[in-house]
Design a protein around this motif. Structure first.
Motif, short mmCIF file in Angstrom:
data_model
loop_
_atom_site.label_atom_id
_atom_site.label_comp_id
_atom_site.label_asym_id
_atom_site.label_seq_id
_atom_site.Cartn_x
_atom_site.Cartn_y
_atom_site.Cartn_z
N ALA A 40 16.20 -6.27 13.03
CA ALA A 40 16.16 -5.01 12.27
C ALA A 40 16.95 -5.13 10.98
CB ALA A 40 16.70 -3.86 13.12
N HIS A 41 18.08 -5.87 11.05
CA HIS A 41 18.97 -6.02 9.89
C HIS A 41 19.86 -7.22 10.15
CE1 HIS A 41 21.86 -4.30 12.67
NE2 HIS A 41 21.07 -3.25 12.82
N HIS A 42 20.65 -7.61 9.18
CA HIS A 42 21.54 -8.75 9.39
C HIS A 42 22.72 -8.34 10.26
CE1 HIS A 42 24.73 -7.47 6.62
NE2 HIS A 42 23.83 -7.22 5.71
N PRO A 43 23.38 -9.31 10.92
CA PRO A 43 24.42 -8.98 11.90
C PRO A 43 25.59 -8.18 11.35
CG PRO A 43 23.76 -11.27 12.13
CD PRO A 43 23.09 -10.76 10.90
N GLY A 44 25.84 -8.26 10.06
CA GLY A 44 26.96 -7.52 9.50
C GLY A 44 26.80 -6.02 9.50
N ARG A 45 25.61 -5.53 9.81
CA ARG A 45 25.37 -4.09 9.76
C ARG A 45 25.39 -3.43 11.13
NH1 ARG A 45 20.70 -2.64 5.46
NH2 ARG A 45 21.55 -0.58 5.96
N GLY A 46 25.71 -4.20 12.16
CA GLY A 46 25.79 -3.59 13.48
C GLY A 46 25.12 -4.46 14.53
N PRO A 47 25.03 -3.94 15.78
CA PRO A 47 24.42 -4.71 16.86
C PRO A 47 23.00 -5.13 16.52
CG PRO A 47 25.55 -2.77 17.72
CD PRO A 47 25.54 -2.63 16.22
N LEU A 48 22.67 -6.37 16.88
CA LEU A 48 21.36 -6.90 16.55
C LEU A 48 20.27 -6.28 17.42
CD1 LEU A 48 21.93 -10.72 15.98
CD2 LEU A 48 21.39 -8.97 14.28
N ALA A 49 19.13 -6.06 16.80
CA ALA A 49 17.93 -5.65 17.53
C ALA A 49 16.80 -6.53 17.02
CB ALA A 49 17.61 -4.18 17.29
N GLY A 50 16.08 -7.15 17.94
CA GLY A 50 14.99 -8.05 17.57
C GLY A 50 15.05 -9.30 18.41
N ARG A 51 14.51 -10.38 17.88
CA ARG A 51 14.48 -11.60 18.68
C ARG A 51 14.43 -12.84 17.79
NH1 ARG A 51 8.84 -13.79 20.73
NH2 ARG A 51 7.57 -13.48 18.88
N VAL A 52 14.85 -13.95 18.39
CA VAL A 52 14.65 -15.26 17.80
C VAL A 52 13.25 -15.72 18.16
CG1 VAL A 52 15.44 -17.65 17.76
CG2 VAL A 52 17.10 -15.80 17.99
N THR A 53 12.50 -16.20 17.18
CA THR A 53 11.14 -16.66 17.44
C THR A 53 11.19 -17.97 18.22
OG1 THR A 53 10.52 -15.73 15.29
CG2 THR A 53 8.91 -17.12 16.40
N PRO A 54 10.55 -18.04 19.39
CA PRO A 54 10.56 -19.30 20.14
C PRO A 54 9.94 -20.43 19.33
CG PRO A 54 9.77 -17.50 21.52
CD PRO A 54 9.84 -16.97 20.11
N ALA A 55 10.50 -21.63 19.48
CA ALA A 55 9.99 -22.78 18.74
C ALA A 55 8.52 -23.01 19.05
CB ALA A 55 10.82 -24.02 19.09
N GLU B 28 13.00 -29.09 14.97
CA GLU B 28 11.88 -30.00 15.21
C GLU B 28 10.59 -29.45 14.60
OE1 GLU B 28 11.70 -30.84 19.38
OE2 GLU B 28 13.85 -31.27 19.50
N VAL B 29 10.41 -28.14 14.65
CA VAL B 29 9.23 -27.53 14.04
C VAL B 29 9.27 -27.69 12.53
CG1 VAL B 29 7.89 -25.41 13.79
CG2 VAL B 29 9.09 -25.87 15.94
N VAL B 30 10.45 -27.49 11.93
CA VAL B 30 10.58 -27.66 10.48
C VAL B 30 10.30 -29.11 10.09
CG1 VAL B 30 12.12 -27.46 8.50
CG2 VAL B 30 12.22 -25.76 10.32
N ALA B 31 10.82 -30.05 10.87
CA ALA B 31 10.55 -31.47 10.59
C ALA B 31 9.06 -31.76 10.67
CB ALA B 31 11.32 -32.35 11.57
N GLU B 32 8.39 -31.18 11.66
CA GLU B 32 6.94 -31.36 11.78
C GLU B 32 6.21 -30.75 10.59
OE1 GLU B 32 3.24 -30.03 14.73
OE2 GLU B 32 5.31 -29.58 15.29
N ALA B 33 6.67 -29.58 10.14
CA ALA B 33 6.06 -28.95 8.97
C ALA B 33 6.21 -29.83 7.73
CB ALA B 33 6.68 -27.58 8.74
N ILE B 34 7.39 -30.41 7.54
CA ILE B 34 7.62 -31.30 6.40
C ILE B 34 6.68 -32.50 6.46
CG2 ILE B 34 9.27 -32.84 5.28
CD1 ILE B 34 11.49 -30.90 6.30
N ASP B 35 6.58 -33.10 7.63
CA ASP B 35 5.73 -34.29 7.78
C ASP B 35 4.26 -33.93 7.55
OD1 ASP B 35 8.03 -35.68 8.37
OD2 ASP B 35 7.67 -35.75 10.53
#
Length: 291
Positions: free
Chosen positions: A40-55, A89-96
């Motif tokens: 929802a916003h960066h961590p400095g603005r309060g408790p996080l809401a959302g998710r990390v995108t799975p690789a 690993e996903v970023v490395a694959e994207a670069i390649d």
């Protein structure tokens, strides 16, 4: 000219892709945004809401992007906050994948691992993954001094400019053509960004801007503007003057936004109101070779 930008996203505010996408668009680039997290916003603005995108999900999205014309015309890849070690690993694959189509595609990596004040603020396994997978693949690496120390295997804080140059060139020996060390405190109350290549170095510096302490996303904005300026004239990004000039213009853009932010009374970068100015020719900040 498309640019693949792989970094975080927030619904409110301007960090990660929420800073990079409008900045790239202002400079005439066509961003392809792959969001490593959605908060929802960066961590400095309060408790996080959302998710990390799975690789695995990011890899699926990347596989679907590869056949598209936008991906095949892509001239640069920009990476930022990753969220999880497996994402490297996903970023490395994207670069390649990108370089298999366009061998000269520009790769700019902002490692986003931590800073001197807060220490490491990512998964402790992430620095090793960034060092093993992304440092050797990057053309330009953009760490702060804390991240530079971690990736070069040195103790933070680095003692002086000599130690910073030594650490930067140690990373250049692993693959990058240039390292830009961001947000370096300078004398006379100024702040600088240090560009280091194998044979030369330049410092872009200016006075601290009052009223913007704690504003997030400036590094994400800087890296996006750097990519945009390096590609804007469709010239050779490795011409001897291209990278110093692009950095001077990118820093000028960040300072423009921070100046507007200081007068806005807001806790986020005043980016949207500055987009027309970022799209117009800016006077670069002074940048000088180090003796």
């Amino acid at each position: 000219m498309p640019v693949l930008s792989i970094q975080s996203h927030v619904c409110a505010g301007h960090v990660g892709n929420a800073a990079a996408v409008p900045a790239l668009q202002a400079l005439g680039r066509e961003p392809i945004a792959l969001n490593t997290v959605a908060f929802a916003h960066h961590p400095g603005r309060g408790p996080l809401a959302g998710r990390v995108t799975p690789a695995e999900e990011l890899a699926t999205l990347l596989a679907a992007l590869r056949p598209l014309d936008e991906f095949r015309r892509c001239k640069a890849l920009l990476s930022g906050y990753l969220g999880r070690p497996a994402t490297a690993e996903v970023v490395a694959e994207a670069i390649d994948s990108l370089r298999a189509i366009t061998p000269q595609a520009l790769v700019v990596c902002d490692p986003v691992l931590g800073d001197v004040d807060k220490g490491l603020y990512v998964d402790p396994a992430l620095p090793e993954r960034v060092g093993a997978l992304l440092v050797p693949r990057a053309d330009i690496l953009m760490p702060n001094a804390f991240e530079l120390a971690i990736l070069s295997g040195r103790a933070a804080p680095l003692a002086d400019i000599g130690a910073i140059l030594e650490a930067a060139r140690a990373l250049i020996g692993q693959g990058p053509r240039a390292v830009i060390v961001t947000s370096l405190p300078c004398d006379n109350g100024e702040i600088g960004d240090l560009l280091v290549t194998a044979t030369a170095s330049w410092l872009a510096r200016g006075p601290l801007i009052a009223g913007v302490a704690g504003i997030k996303g400036t590094g994400d904005l800087l890296s996006a503007l750097l990519v945009g300026h390096l590609l804007r004239d469709a010239g050779d990004p490795w011409h001897p003057q291209a990278l110093p000039r692009a950095l001077a213009l990118a820093v000028a853009g960040v300072r423009l936004v921070l100046g507007a932010t200081a007068g806005s009374g807001r806790g986020e970068m005043a980016l949207v109101r500055c987009l027309p100015a970022l799209a117009s020719p800016l006077a670069p900040v002074p940048i000088a070779p180090l003796a």
